[in-house]
Write a protein that holds these residues in place. Structure first.
Motif, PDB file in Angstrom:
ATOM      1  N   VAL A   5       7.497 -12.730   7.008  1.00  0.00           N
ATOM      2  CA  VAL A   5       6.920 -11.556   7.678  1.00  0.00           C
ATOM      3  C   VAL A   5       7.521 -10.235   7.185  1.00  0.00           C
ATOM      4  N   PRO A   6       8.859 -10.108   7.140  1.00  0.00           N
ATOM      5  CA  PRO A   6       9.403  -8.830   6.650  1.00  0.00           C
ATOM      6  C   PRO A   6       8.966  -8.521   5.227  1.00  0.00           C
ATOM      7  N   ALA A   7       8.896  -9.564   4.399  1.00  0.00           N
ATOM      8  CA  ALA A   7       8.487  -9.348   3.011  1.00  0.00           C
ATOM      9  C   ALA A   7       7.070  -8.799   2.966  1.00  0.00           C
ATOM     10  N   PHE A   8       6.164  -9.415   3.756  1.00  0.00           N
ATOM     11  CA  PHE A   8       4.785  -8.921   3.794  1.00  0.00           C
ATOM     12  C   PHE A   8       4.724  -7.504   4.330  1.00  0.00           C
ATOM     13  N   ALA A   9       5.512  -7.260   5.386  1.00  0.00           N
ATOM     14  CA  ALA A   9       5.518  -5.922   5.978  1.00  0.00           C
ATOM     15  C   ALA A   9       5.995  -4.909   4.951  1.00  0.00           C
ATOM     16  N   PHE A  10       7.018  -5.283   4.205  1.00  0.00           N
ATOM     17  CA  PHE A  10       7.576  -4.384   3.190  1.00  0.00           C
ATOM     18  C   PHE A  10       6.521  -4.056   2.134  1.00  0.00           C
ATOM     19  N   VAL A  11       5.919  -5.125   1.609  1.00  0.00           N
ATOM     20  CA  VAL A  11       4.899  -4.915   0.577  1.00  0.00           C
ATOM     21  C   VAL A  11       3.740  -4.097   1.148  1.00  0.00           C
ATOM     22  N   GLY A  12       3.397  -4.398   2.404  1.00  0.00           N
ATOM     23  CA  GLY A  12       2.287  -3.681   3.031  1.00  0.00           C
ATOM     24  C   GLY A  12       2.573  -2.200   3.172  1.00  0.00           C
ATOM     25  N   ILE A  13       3.737  -1.893   3.724  1.00  0.00           N
ATOM     26  CA  ILE A  13       4.044  -0.495   4.011  1.00  0.00           C
ATOM     27  C   ILE A  13       4.341   0.288   2.737  1.00  0.00           C
ATOM     28  N   PHE A  14       5.096  -0.330   1.846  1.00  0.00           N
ATOM     29  CA  PHE A  14       5.558   0.443   0.696  1.00  0.00           C
ATOM     30  C   PHE A  14       4.691   0.281  -0.547  1.00  0.00           C
ATOM     31  N   PHE A  15       3.764  -0.660  -0.513  1.00  0.00           N
ATOM     32  CA  PHE A  15       2.937  -0.833  -1.705  1.00  0.00           C
ATOM     33  C   PHE A  15       1.451  -0.720  -1.397  1.00  0.00           C
ATOM     34  N   ILE A  16       0.977  -1.575  -0.497  1.00  0.00           N
ATOM     35  CA  ILE A  16      -0.477  -1.630  -0.292  1.00  0.00           C
ATOM     36  C   ILE A  16      -1.012  -0.342   0.342  1.00  0.00           C
ATOM     37  N   VAL A  17      -0.318   0.151   1.361  1.00  0.00           N
ATOM     38  CA  VAL A  17      -0.800   1.369   2.021  1.00  0.00           C
ATOM     39  C   VAL A  17      -0.805   2.569   1.059  1.00  0.00           C
ATOM     40  N   PRO A  18       0.308   2.827   0.355  1.00  0.00           N
ATOM     41  CA  PRO A  18       0.267   3.953  -0.592  1.00  0.00           C
ATOM     42  C   PRO A  18      -0.803   3.804  -1.662  1.00  0.00           C
ATOM     43  N   VAL A  19      -0.975   2.562  -2.164  1.00  0.00           N
ATOM     44  CA  VAL A  19      -1.985   2.374  -3.204  1.00  0.00           C
ATOM     45  C   VAL A  19      -3.376   2.646  -2.628  1.00  0.00           C
ATOM     46  N   ALA A  20      -3.594   2.216  -1.396  1.00  0.00           N
ATOM     47  CA  ALA A  20      -4.889   2.461  -0.763  1.00  0.00           C
ATOM     48  C   ALA A  20      -5.124   3.959  -0.608  1.00  0.00           C
ATOM     49  N   ILE A  21      -4.083   4.678  -0.210  1.00  0.00           N
ATOM     50  CA  ILE A  21      -4.223   6.134  -0.061  1.00  0.00           C
ATOM     51  C   ILE A  21      -4.537   6.779  -1.407  1.00  0.00           C
ATOM     52  N   LEU A  22      -3.823   6.309  -2.426  1.00  0.00           N
ATOM     53  CA  LEU A  22      -4.039   6.830  -3.774  1.00  0.00           C
ATOM     54  C   LEU A  22      -5.484   6.587  -4.216  1.00  0.00           C
ATOM     55  N   LEU A  23      -5.945   5.360  -3.948  1.00  0.00           N
ATOM     56  CA  LEU A  23      -7.318   5.011  -4.316  1.00  0.00           C
ATOM     57  C   LEU A  23      -8.299   5.933  -3.606  1.00  0.00           C
ATOM     58  N   LEU A  24      -8.057   6.140  -2.307  1.00  0.00           N
ATOM     59  CA  LEU A  24      -8.932   7.017  -1.532  1.00  0.00           C
ATOM     60  C   LEU A  24      -8.958   8.424  -2.114  1.00  0.00           C
ATOM     61  N   ARG A  25      -7.765   8.929  -2.404  1.00  0.00           N
ATOM     62  CA  ARG A  25      -7.705  10.294  -2.928  1.00  0.00           C
ATOM     63  C   ARG A  25      -8.414  10.395  -4.266  1.00  0.00           C
ATOM     64  N   SER A  26      -8.289   9.337  -5.066  1.00  0.00           N
ATOM     65  CA  SER A  26      -8.870   9.410  -6.403  1.00  0.00           C
ATOM     66  C   SER A  26     -10.399   9.417  -6.347  1.00  0.00           C
ATOM     67  N   VAL A  27     -10.991   8.913  -5.250  1.00  0.00           N
ATOM     68  CA  VAL A  27     -12.454   8.952  -5.162  1.00  0.00           C
ATOM     69  C   VAL A  27     -12.944  10.032  -4.192  1.00  0.00           C
ATOM     70  N   LEU A  28     -12.007  10.712  -3.505  1.00  0.00           N
ATOM     71  CA  LEU A  28     -12.438  11.737  -2.542  1.00  0.00           C
ATOM     72  C   LEU A  28     -12.118  13.159  -2.989  1.00  0.00           C
ATOM     73  N   GLU A  29     -11.125  13.316  -3.888  1.00  0.00           N
ATOM     74  CA  GLU A  29     -10.693  14.660  -4.279  1.00  0.00           C
ATOM     75  C   GLU A  29     -11.007  14.947  -5.735  1.00  0.00           C
ATOM     76  N   PRO A  30     -11.359  16.114  -6.142  1.00  0.00           N
ATOM     77  CA  PRO A  30     -11.674  17.239  -5.255  1.00  0.00           C
ATOM     78  C   PRO A  30     -13.034  17.091  -4.590  1.00  0.00           C
ATOM     79  N   VAL A  31     -13.945  16.302  -5.187  1.00  0.00           N
ATOM     80  CA  VAL A  31     -15.228  16.008  -4.529  1.00  0.00           C
ATOM     81  C   VAL A  31     -15.409  14.492  -4.494  1.00  0.00           C
ATOM     82  N   PRO A  32     -16.039  13.955  -3.438  1.00  0.00           N
ATOM     83  CA  PRO A  32     -16.216  12.510  -3.349  1.00  0.00           C
ATOM     84  C   PRO A  32     -17.035  11.980  -4.524  1.00  0.00           C
ATOM     85  N   GLY A  33     -16.672  10.796  -4.967  1.00  0.00           N
ATOM     86  CA  GLY A  33     -17.404  10.185  -6.073  1.00  0.00           C
ATOM     87  C   GLY A  33     -16.444   9.674  -7.131  1.00  0.00           C
TER      88      GLY A  33
END
Lengths: 336, 290
Positions: free
Chosen positions: B27-55
């Motif tokens: 569980v801690p290992a998954f939580a670690f990977v989730g918080i420090f890897f998956i979430v940031p990567v997801a945010i990065l992915l979102l930003r890359s398709v939303l900024e400066p214009v969506p697409g």
């Protein structure tokens, strides 16, 4: 259960009261000798006067600044940034409006005052040269772009910022008052002629190292770095011919937890005496018009504000408006 | 409550307990990977398709520009070069370490590790001083009369390759050493007895046995090189810029997180694909050849 509530209450009280106390604030700048001087000239007298401790941080990083503001977790209260960035960030809502009832702008050089920023110090891009390493030093921008008369490597500022494009256009014969809007294609064409002879410097210390070791015996550098080099005993020559001025600016990121202290800090930092002290230590010019009186004439003579004969002012507003577009073209050209 | 007299009492509950602690440990290992890897990567992915214009504009711009494609190519060329040279230098060193007397081995290991632990920036600046035209290496070569004009060793591809290879060497020597050390010397002896010459011993016995170590080391060096920032930025010129520096420019200087995110994700996808390829071909082989 009771203890949990008590604990929560304590946390809440601490959380609420902490921002109001403002016993310390954070100042971020670019590090190195310049920040040391800012600490001595500004932060120390400020702490003495107000009792507010100034924690030094840095280097300034625009990506980090943006992240702080967006996340609402601002760790920097006053930040030293480049003038064109200040103008742009002010417009895009990332900065607090400055409180000019606290900061006295009547004594500040109006070229460096906006609603969101005041000048920090101002500098010039000059032609620096290691006179020991070459037969002759280039005097003008045209000389610096002339590889027949002045063979060898030359160094220029790596980042997209006011300075190099202006120098290329001036070298190509564009009159100083016709620089803006910048003819980028013409500038890049001129830069192409010396591209293989350019070594880029990305920080002030690197420019000093390149000149001192004669890896690139001449180039376009910040004037303060020449002052510092001369102080080490190396035989340097500085040409102020068409020196290009730009300024750093002090800003307060939106959401700073210590806005009040930040305003007071900026008020002190831009007042006559601290500005004079910084100028003395760095070789950069003060933006307070009363500072010159406080310096001995020998020092004052070497500052950019005395080199007005053929001085060229980089247009910070133009840069602020076109920062992104120029930056993209600039890096694309560099990587080509 | 006796722990060993009643066999059924011990053996029966054990698997259950093990399963439980096993899951709890993950569980801690998954939580670690989730918080420090998956979430940031997801945010990065979102930003890359939303900024400066969506697409997908950022990705189109990245792939559509010859400059950015050149930076991708540079990144792979430099990483490839560094990997190959590291292997060529690292293999003999690892081999020598494996057959050396213990005392000498620990001295060389100390040198390797000390160089790894020295500040990266300091090491890179040291190379800058050594390699520049007025630097030690050029002065020495001129002094020995080998060259009469200083060589351009820095602010170009040569400088990046030298600096990065030096920094990557321990990362290839250590896994290779681990593998080679486990190869039974009597196998080589047997090969020699069966008539193999030195070259055949190397190419037909030693190299195949060391392949998993080479693959693991090479992948590590290649992947680390792909994302390298400090050394290429300081020892390279702008003409051989690498991807990490482009990302830094987007984020720090242009404050364009959309493009920065897109470039970072491309790098991540390439890295993970390489890892998948490595797993596919070498994943079932335990480095060490057991």
């Amino acid at each position: 259960m009771k203890t949990t509530f008590a604990f929560a209450a304590v946390v809440a009280v601490v959380a609420v009261s902490a921002p109001a106390k403002a016993e310390n604030m954070v100042f971020s700048s670019w590090g190195g000798t310049t920040q040391d001087a800012q600490k001595a000239a500004w932060a120390s007298p400020f702490t003495e006067k107000t009792g507010i401790t100034v924690v030094q941080d840095g280097p300034t990083d625009y990506g980090k600044l943006k992240a702080m503001v967006e996340a609402g977790q601002v760790a920097w209260d006053v930040v030293d940034v480049e003038g064109d960035y200040a103008a742009q960030a002010g417009k895009s809502g990332q900065l607090e409006k400055l409180d000019f009832s606290v900061i006295d702008k009547s004594k500040l050089d109006p070229r460096f005052v906006t609603d969101y920023s005041v000048g920090s110090f101002y500098y010039s891009f000059v032609i620096g040269c290691n006179a020991d390493a070459v037969k002759a030093c280039p005097k003008t921008w045209a000389d610096l772009f002339d590889t027949t008369k002045f063979p060898g490597k030359r160094t220029f500022y790596k980042w997209s910022a006011p300075g190099v494009i202006e120098a290329a256009l001036l070298a190509d014969g564009v009159p100083a008052d016709k620089l803006y809007p910048l003819d980028l294609d013409r500038a890049f064409k001129k830069l192409d002629t010396i591209k293989s002879d350019i070594i880029w410097w990305s920080g002030g210390a690197q420019s000093q190292q390149l000149l001192a070791s004669a890896e690139a015996p001449f180039g376009s550098v910040w004037n303060g770095r020449m002052t510092a080099l001369a102080a080490t005993g190396i035989k340097v020559e500085t040409s102020w011919e068409q020196n290009i001025t730009a300024a750093d600016a002090l800003v307060v990121p939106k959401g700073s937890p210590n806005v009040e202290a930040a305003m007071k800090f900026i008020a002190l930092a831009t007042s006559a005496e601290p500005q004079a002290a910084l100028a003395k230590a760095t070789g950069y010019a003060p933006i307070n018009i009363d500072s010159a009186k406080l310096m001995d004439p020998e020092t004052a003579k070497t500052l950019p504000d005395q080199q007005t004969a053929s001085q060229v002012n980089a247009d910070m507003n133009y840069w602020a408006q076109n920062r992104d577009a120029i930056g993209e073209k600039w890096y694309a050209w560099q990587a080509k | 409550m006796s722990t060993y007299s009643d066999a059924s009492g011990i053996i029966a509950p054990l698997p259950k307990a093990r399963r439980k602690t096993g899951f709890g440990a993950v569980v801690p290992a998954f939580a670690f990977v989730g918080i420090f890897f998956i979430v940031p990567v997801a945010i990065l992915l979102l930003r890359s398709v939303l900024e400066p214009v969506p697409g997908l504009g950022n990705y189109a711009q990245l792939i559509g520009s010859s400059t950015y494609l050149k930076i991708f190519a540079n990144t792979f060329i430099v990483s490839g070069l560094v990997t190959v040279i590291s292997l060529l230098i690292g293999f003999p060193v690892a081999w020598a370490l494996a057959i050396m007397p213990g005392r000498l081995t620990s001295v060389i290991f100390a040198i390797l590790l000390l160089s790894m632990w020295t500040n990266l920036l300091a090491r890179t600046y040291a190379w800058m001083v050594l390699l520049q035209r007025t630097g030690l290496i050029n002065k020495m070569l001129i002094g020995m009369g080998l060259i009469d004009k200083p060589l351009a060793l820095v602010n170009n591809l040569t400088g990046v390759t030298i600096g990065m290879t030096y920094i990557m060497l321990p990362f290839i020597i250590l896994p290779l050493y681990g593998v080679i050390k486990k190869i039974d010397p009597s196998i080589l002896q047997a090969a020699a007895l069966c008539g193999a010459n030195r070259w055949q011993c190397l190419t037909r016995v030693l190299l195949p046995l060391a392949t998993p170590g080479m693959a693991a080391g090479a992948l590590m060096v290649f992947v680390m090189s792909l994302g390298y920032f400090v050394t290429p930025s300081l020892l390279g010129g702008t003409a051989n810029m690498m991807l990490a520096e482009l990302i830094a420019q987007f984020v720090q200087s242009l404050v364009n997180w959309g493009m920065g995110g897109a470039a970072a994700l491309v790098l991540l996808v390439v890295t993970l694909s390489l890892y998948a390829v490595q797993l596919r071909f070498f994943g079932n082989q335990n480095p060490g050849g057991r």
